[in-house]
Design a protein around this motif. Structure first.
Motif, PDB file in Angstrom:
ATOM      1  N   GLY A 175      13.144  -5.410 -35.585  1.00 41.02           N
ATOM      2  CA  GLY A 175      12.027  -4.963 -34.751  1.00 41.02           C
ATOM      3  C   GLY A 175      10.774  -5.778 -35.004  1.00 41.02           C
ATOM      4  O   GLY A 175      10.059  -6.144 -34.066  1.00 41.02           O
ATOM      5  N   ILE A 176      10.500  -6.075 -36.281  1.00 39.03           N
ATOM      6  CA  ILE A 176       9.329  -6.881 -36.631  1.00 39.03           C
ATOM      7  C   ILE A 176       9.477  -8.289 -36.068  1.00 39.03           C
ATOM      8  O   ILE A 176       8.534  -8.863 -35.498  1.00 39.03           O
ATOM      9  N   ILE A 177      10.677  -8.872 -36.216  1.00 46.16           N
ATOM     10  CA  ILE A 177      10.926 -10.221 -35.711  1.00 46.16           C
ATOM     11  C   ILE A 177      10.719 -10.261 -34.193  1.00 46.16           C
ATOM     12  O   ILE A 177      10.138 -11.209 -33.654  1.00 46.16           O
ATOM     13  N   ALA A 178      11.190  -9.214 -33.493  1.00 48.94           N
ATOM     14  CA  ALA A 178      11.036  -9.166 -32.037  1.00 48.94           C
ATOM     15  C   ALA A 178       9.562  -9.175 -31.646  1.00 48.94           C
ATOM     16  O   ALA A 178       9.158  -9.845 -30.689  1.00 48.94           O
ATOM     17  N   VAL A 179       8.743  -8.429 -32.392  1.00 49.74           N
ATOM     18  CA  VAL A 179       7.302  -8.388 -32.115  1.00 49.74           C
ATOM     19  C   VAL A 179       6.676  -9.756 -32.350  1.00 49.74           C
ATOM     20  O   VAL A 179       5.874 -10.236 -31.542  1.00 49.74           O
ATOM     21  N   LEU A 180       7.054 -10.409 -33.449  1.00 44.59           N
ATOM     22  CA  LEU A 180       6.503 -11.731 -33.754  1.00 44.59           C
ATOM     23  C   LEU A 180       6.924 -12.756 -32.713  1.00 44.59           C
ATOM     24  O   LEU A 180       6.140 -13.635 -32.337  1.00 44.59           O
ATOM     25  N   GLU A 181       8.180 -12.644 -32.238  1.00 48.34           N
ATOM     26  CA  GLU A 181       8.647 -13.552 -31.185  1.00 48.34           C
ATOM     27  C   GLU A 181       7.850 -13.345 -29.904  1.00 48.34           C
ATOM     28  O   GLU A 181       7.481 -14.309 -29.223  1.00 48.34           O
ATOM     29  N   GLU A 182       7.576 -12.097 -29.585  1.00 50.94           N
ATOM     30  CA  GLU A 182       6.795 -11.792 -28.374  1.00 50.94           C
ATOM     31  C   GLU A 182       5.394 -12.376 -28.490  1.00 50.94           C
ATOM     32  O   GLU A 182       4.866 -12.953 -27.528  1.00 50.94           O
ATOM     33  N   GLN A 183       4.791 -12.243 -29.668  1.00 52.59           N
ATOM     34  CA  GLN A 183       3.458 -12.783 -29.879  1.00 52.59           C
ATOM     35  C   GLN A 183       3.459 -14.307 -29.790  1.00 52.59           C
ATOM     36  O   GLN A 183       2.531 -14.919 -29.262  1.00 52.59           O
ATOM     37  N   THR A 184       4.536 -14.927 -30.325  1.00 49.61           N
ATOM     38  CA  THR A 184       4.645 -16.383 -30.275  1.00 49.61           C
ATOM     39  C   THR A 184       4.747 -16.863 -28.832  1.00 49.61           C
ATOM     40  O   THR A 184       4.118 -17.847 -28.434  1.00 49.61           O
ATOM     41  N   GLN A 185       5.568 -16.174 -28.026  1.00 55.89           N
ATOM     42  CA  GLN A 185       5.719 -16.552 -26.623  1.00 55.89           C
ATOM     43  C   GLN A 185       4.420 -16.350 -25.861  1.00 55.89           C
ATOM     44  O   GLN A 185       4.071 -17.143 -24.977  1.00 55.89           O
ATOM     45  N   ARG A 186       3.696 -15.307 -26.205  1.00 58.43           N
ATOM     46  CA  ARG A 186       2.407 -15.059 -25.544  1.00 58.43           C
ATOM     47  C   ARG A 186       1.423 -16.181 -25.887  1.00 58.43           C
ATOM     48  O   ARG A 186       0.668 -16.644 -25.033  1.00 58.43           O
ATOM     49  N   LYS A 187       1.446 -16.624 -27.171  1.00 63.04           N
ATOM     50  CA  LYS A 187       0.577 -17.717 -27.580  1.00 63.04           C
ATOM     51  C   LYS A 187       0.970 -18.999 -26.850  1.00 63.04           C
ATOM     52  O   LYS A 187       0.123 -19.786 -26.447  1.00 63.04           O
ATOM     53  N   PHE A 188       2.286 -19.201 -26.675  1.00 60.19           N
ATOM     54  CA  PHE A 188       2.764 -20.372 -25.948  1.00 60.19           C
ATOM     55  C   PHE A 188       2.221 -20.358 -24.523  1.00 60.19           C
ATOM     56  O   PHE A 188       1.763 -21.369 -24.000  1.00 60.19           O
ATOM     57  N   ALA A 189       2.252 -19.168 -23.886  1.00 62.85           N
ATOM     58  CA  ALA A 189       1.740 -19.042 -22.520  1.00 62.85           C
ATOM     59  C   ALA A 189       0.233 -19.279 -22.490  1.00 62.85           C
ATOM     60  O   ALA A 189      -0.291 -19.943 -21.594  1.00 62.85           O
ATOM     61  N   ASP A 190      -0.474 -18.742 -23.490  1.00 61.63           N
ATOM     62  CA  ASP A 190      -1.921 -18.939 -23.558  1.00 61.63           C
ATOM     63  C   ASP A 190      -2.254 -20.412 -23.743  1.00 61.63           C
ATOM     64  O   ASP A 190      -3.191 -20.939 -23.137  1.00 61.63           O
ATOM     65  N   ASP A 191      -1.480 -21.089 -24.622  1.00 63.50           N
ATOM     66  CA  ASP A 191      -1.721 -22.512 -24.849  1.00 63.50           C
ATOM     67  C   ASP A 191      -1.480 -23.317 -23.574  1.00 63.50           C
ATOM     68  O   ASP A 191      -2.186 -24.286 -23.297  1.00 63.50           O
ATOM     69  N   SER A 192      -0.457 -22.908 -22.812  1.00 57.49           N
ATOM     70  CA  SER A 192      -0.172 -23.595 -21.557  1.00 57.49           C
ATOM     71  C   SER A 192      -1.322 -23.414 -20.571  1.00 57.49           C
ATOM     72  O   SER A 192      -1.681 -24.337 -19.839  1.00 57.49           O
ATOM     73  N   LEU A 193      -1.889 -22.214 -20.556  1.00 57.93           N
ATOM     74  CA  LEU A 193      -3.018 -21.940 -19.663  1.00 57.93           C
ATOM     75  C   LEU A 193      -4.221 -22.781 -20.068  1.00 57.93           C
ATOM     76  O   LEU A 193      -4.911 -23.353 -19.226  1.00 57.93           O
ATOM     77  N   VAL A 194      -4.468 -22.870 -21.374  1.00 59.12           N
ATOM     78  CA  VAL A 194      -5.564 -23.706 -21.861  1.00 59.12           C
ATOM     79  C   VAL A 194      -5.360 -25.154 -21.424  1.00 59.12           C
ATOM     80  O   VAL A 194      -6.295 -25.840 -21.006  1.00 59.12           O
ATOM     81  N   ALA A 195      -4.105 -25.609 -21.522  1.00 56.64           N
ATOM     82  CA  ALA A 195      -3.796 -26.987 -21.122  1.00 56.64           C
ATOM     83  C   ALA A 195      -4.080 -27.195 -19.635  1.00 56.64           C
ATOM     84  O   ALA A 195      -4.569 -28.252 -19.232  1.00 56.64           O
ATOM     85  N   ARG A 196      -3.770 -26.190 -18.807  1.00 60.84           N
ATOM     86  CA  ARG A 196      -4.032 -26.314 -17.372  1.00 60.84           C
ATOM     87  C   ARG A 196      -5.530 -26.363 -17.094  1.00 60.84           C
ATOM     88  O   ARG A 196      -5.989 -27.100 -16.222  1.00 60.84           O
ATOM     89  N   VAL A 197      -6.296 -25.540 -17.835  1.00 65.11           N
ATOM     90  CA  VAL A 197      -7.749 -25.552 -17.681  1.00 65.11           C
ATOM     91  C   VAL A 197      -8.301 -26.931 -18.044  1.00 65.11           C
ATOM     92  O   VAL A 197      -9.119 -27.509 -17.322  1.00 65.11           O
ATOM     93  N   GLU A 198      -7.817 -27.453 -19.188  1.00 64.32           N
ATOM     94  CA  GLU A 198      -8.290 -28.763 -19.624  1.00 64.32           C
ATOM     95  C   GLU A 198      -7.903 -29.849 -18.628  1.00 64.32           C
ATOM     96  O   GLU A 198      -8.671 -30.776 -18.367  1.00 64.32           O
ATOM     97  N   LYS A 199      -6.691 -29.732 -18.076  1.00 64.40           N
ATOM     98  CA  LYS A 199      -6.234 -30.712 -17.091  1.00 64.40           C
ATOM     99  C   LYS A 199      -7.131 -30.694 -15.860  1.00 64.40           C
ATOM    100  O   LYS A 199      -7.547 -31.757 -15.359  1.00 64.40           O
ATOM    101  N   LEU A 200      -7.439 -29.483 -15.382  1.00 66.06           N
ATOM    102  CA  LEU A 200      -8.279 -29.372 -14.190  1.00 66.06           C
ATOM    103  C   LEU A 200      -9.686 -29.891 -14.459  1.00 66.06           C
ATOM    104  O   LEU A 200     -10.239 -30.671 -13.679  1.00 66.06           O
ATOM    105  N   GLU A 201     -10.273 -29.477 -15.591  1.00 67.95           N
ATOM    106  CA  GLU A 201     -11.636 -29.905 -15.896  1.00 67.95           C
ATOM    107  C   GLU A 201     -11.711 -31.419 -16.060  1.00 67.95           C
ATOM    108  O   GLU A 201     -12.647 -32.058 -15.585  1.00 67.95           O
ATOM    109  N   SER A 202     -10.723 -31.996 -16.756  1.00 64.48           N
ATOM    110  CA  SER A 202     -10.710 -33.440 -16.966  1.00 64.48           C
ATOM    111  C   SER A 202     -10.578 -34.190 -15.647  1.00 64.48           C
ATOM    112  O   SER A 202     -11.298 -35.168 -15.399  1.00 64.48           O
ATOM    113  N   ALA A 203      -9.666 -33.712 -14.801  1.00 63.89           N
ATOM    114  CA  ALA A 203      -9.437 -34.386 -13.521  1.00 63.89           C
ATOM    115  C   ALA A 203     -10.667 -34.285 -12.624  1.00 63.89           C
ATOM    116  O   ALA A 203     -11.052 -35.257 -11.970  1.00 63.89           O
TER     117      ALA A 203
END
Length: 244
Positions: A175-203
């Motif tokens: 159960g703990i591992i599942a929660v940590l995996e969910e948090q990791t995937q959420r961070k991955f999604a957040d990082d991807s969003l940050v990358a899109r923001v940076e891409k748009l601002e840079s362009a």
């Protein structure tokens, strides 16, 4: 790494898996992501994500498969504040002494008092396990609460089979591992969003440098130039406060 291309590759490999009965080979994964120059850590991240979606991966080396099932996590020491919180939390829990074998047997017969007794008895061990698995993705206090939830859910779904401590703590760990995996995937999604923001601002900066009028491009035109969806650009602009 081109985030949009990476996301498209993830969708492509999941489509391939679906066509193959939710199963993939290592060769299919490598072929799909060929040219993206993923390092070992990034590749293992892809494998971890795919297996978390219930996709079976065949032909993977034993070591890689093992890391995919339960990746080795960097142990994060508790801060002084977290150590104080854990100590106070454990001190507030009552000292209990029960016959666990008898309680597990009663639990198998649907005894709700046994469920309550086992829950209270194992809360200390559950908190200690959460502290031992402390991670950057989540606050310790929240992780302990998630561990308690895993404890309650495990005991509540034990069924009429006589369980034991080893089974229970393994369920809590999962159960703990599942929660940590969910948090990791959420961070991955957040990082991807940050990358899109940076891409748009840079362009936009680069485009504006070439234009006298800073409002020379509409959102529709930016979508074509940057190969992004109009809705995606609108979402990014809302996040940055530039949609007014």
């Amino acid at each position: 790494m081109n985030v949009q291309e990476f996301q498209n590759k993830l969708k492509e490999i999941q489509t391939i898996a679906k066509a193959n009965g939710n199963s993939l080979t290592a060769i299919q994964i490598r072929d799909t992501f060929a040219g993206m120059e993923l390092d070992k850590t990034q590749l293992l991240g892809v494998l971890k994500y795919l297996t978390s979606q219930g996709i079976q991966i065949e032909g993977m080396e034993d070591s890689a498969t093992e890391e995919t099932k339960e990746p080795e996590r960097k142990k994060i020491p508790l801060t002084p504040e977290e150590e104080t919180y854990l100590r106070n939390y454990l001190e507030e829990l009552p000292e209990l002494s029960i016959d666990t074998a008898q309680a597990f047997a009663a639990l198998a017969n649907g005894d709700q008092d046994a469920l309550q007794s086992l829950t209270s008895y194992y809360m200390k061990e559950t908190a200690k396990m959460a502290a031992d698995m402390n991670a950057e993705e989540i606050f310790l206090a929240d992780l302990i609460q998630e561990a308690n939830l895993a404890l309650i859910q495990a005991l509540g779904s034990a069924g009429n089979e006589v369980r034991d401590e080893k089974w229970l703590m393994n369920e809590v760990r999962k159960g703990i591992i599942a929660v940590l995996e969910e948090q990791t995937q959420r961070k991955f999604a957040d990082d991807s969003l940050v990358a899109r923001v940076e891409k748009l601002e840079s362009a936009v900066r680069e485009l504006n440098d070439d234009e006298d009028d800073k409002n020379a491009f509409s959102i529709d035109e930016l979508a074509i130039i940057l190969d992004m969806k109009v809705d995606e650009i609108r979402d990014v602009l809302r996040l940055t406060g530039d949609d007014k």
